[in-house]
Enzyme design. Structure first.
Site, PDB file in Angstrom:
ATOM      1  CB  THR A 193     -19.691  -4.593  -4.794  1.00 16.26           C
ATOM      2  OG1 THR A 193     -18.341  -4.981  -4.685  1.00 16.26           O
ATOM      3  CG2 THR A 193     -20.175  -4.864  -6.191  1.00 16.26           C
ATOM      4  CG  ASN A 398      -5.044  -8.796  -4.928  1.00 14.39           C
ATOM      5  OD1 ASN A 398      -5.488  -7.721  -4.577  1.00 14.39           O
ATOM      6  ND2 ASN A 398      -5.578  -9.512  -5.912  1.00 14.39           N
ATOM      7  CB  THR A 403       5.386  -3.074  -2.239  1.00 14.69           C
ATOM      8  OG1 THR A 403       4.941  -4.398  -2.546  1.00 14.69           O
ATOM      9  CG2 THR A 403       5.112  -2.788  -0.792  1.00 14.69           C
TER      10      THR A 403
END
Length: 403
Positions: A193, A398, A403
């Site tokens: 991970t 998140n 953006t």
């Protein structure tokens, strides 16, 4: 940690014969450090584990290819942050290959001896020209004292850099093992991970190094989760250059593995502590399982439960959520013999609640290091998984990541 494993400073460059560097190549919008270079002064054995996500990023594909071509040998790892170079087609592969070829040119080594990694936003092209100018700058900045800077350069949403290093006795000598890691979101290991890089100055054959890495990863990096998400870029890489003179063989394998596991665990727990929006490190231990695999499966189910994670964040000792997850985890489970413990406080046992203990359990949940235990009542196997709580900050991070 075993008594013969001594914690030392130095991180990724604690092992002799390794140098690192970090520069700003202009990949990150804030002009922060975003390109790290790790170099072994001599050819090193190399091993790696990668994401099992089928949507694999270009650097994962290129590094897999180079390891296969070299037979497990490497001189360098080059890493960028700020762009994952994932889902970017032929252009992404070209960029990953450019990272490797530019590094190989400067080191005067075969391209197959350079591994690459990227982290950041998925679906954004990695600017090749910034790589072409950034790699030489990193090469010029290489130093045995630049490990901490490299650890900062690989960060994205991480709140702090993650480093670890140990020294262990090997035969009549000793060896150092160091590492750095990044990861805060999209953390649920399936083989590996996040990104993690480790070095050792012990001499280890590629086959034995590969075995040690997989053994160490299984109950460290593969035993953590922040949000149950497996990234497109997950990679754990390990280089062994033999510069310290110690040799790892079957006789000294267990000692080496203990040191490697200690570094992996320190880095893995650092990832969970620094998880996006995290305020608590949570150790989830499942006991009484039919097999270790079932214990781990139940532990992951509990650790990834949104209801469990939010209850822990709020300090609510809601043992019913733990029982419910254990019961639907798809493993052997006997409710009449099950047990739930928060901290050292029993809240449910043998089919009966102990709600009179809730206040004491709630007090434990006010801390930053939390432990919960579930006994499945189905056997004698156990496993521990580490996770964090789920806060509103995770949602904020998140909700607007791109953006």
């Amino acid at each position: 940690m075993a008594a013969f494993v001594a914690t030392i400073s130095g991180g990724i460059t604690a092992a002799r014969g390794f140098r690192a560097a970090a520069v700003s190549a202009g990949i990150k919008a804030n002009n922060g450090l975003d390109l790290a270079l790790l170099v072994s002064d001599r050819p090193a054995s190399a091993a790696a584990v990668f994401t099992t996500n089928r949507a694999q990023a270009a650097p994962v594909l290129v590094s897999r290819e180079h390891l296969a071509q070299s037979g497990g040998s490497a001189r360098a790892i080059v890493v960028n942050s700020g762009c994952a170079n994932a889902c970017t087609g032929d252009q992404g592969l070209e960029a990953a290959r450019t990272m490797a070829s530019e590094t190989a040119r400067l080191l005067e080594c075969p391209v197959r001896e350079v591994l690459v990694a990227s982290t950041g936003v998925i679906g954004v092209g990695l600017p090749i020209e910034k790589i072409r100018s950034g790699v030489p700058a990193a090469f010029r900045a290489l130093g045995a004292d630049q490990g901490a800077a490299a650890a900062r350069a690989i960060m994205t949403t991480d709140p702090y850099p993650k480093e670890a290093a140990v020294r262990i006795p090997i035969g009549r000598g000793e060896a150092a093992i160091g590492g750095m890691a990044k990861g805060a979101g999209m953390i649920e290991p399936m083989m590996a991970t996040m990104l993690a890089f480790m070095t050792t100055d012990a001499a280890v054959t590629p086959a034995l190094l590969n075995r040690a890495l997989r053994d160490a990863v299984e109950d460290t990096f593969n035993a953590i989760t922040v949000d149950g998400e497996c990234s497109t870029n997950d990679s754990v890489m390990l280089l062994a250059n033999g510069a310290g003179g110690a040799i790892v063989d079957e006789r000294t394998y267990d000692v080496f593995l203990s040191g490697l596991r200690a570094v992996c665990l320190e880095l893995a727990l650092g990832i969970v502590r620094g998880g996006e929006g995290a305020t608590k490190l949570v150790a989830v231990t499942v006991q009484g399982a039919a097999t270790v695999a079932e214990a781990k499966r139940a532990g992951k189910a509990i650790a990834n439960s949104l209801l469990v994670k939010t209850a822990i964040h709020g300090g609510d000792p809601n043992w019913g959520r733990l029982v419910a997850v254990a019961g639907r985890a798809g493993v052997a489970f006997e409710l009449s013999r099950a047990k739930v413990v928060v901290g050292s406080t029993v809240l449910f046992e043998n089919g009966h609640p102990h709600d009179e203990n809730s206040a004491r359990a709630a007090e434990h949940l006010k801390g930053h290091d939390i432990s919960v235990s579930v006994d499945l009542g189905a056997g004698g196997a156990a496993s521990t998984v580490w996770t964090c709580d789920l806060s509103a900050e995770y949602v904020r991070i998140n909700a607007d990541y791109r953006t």
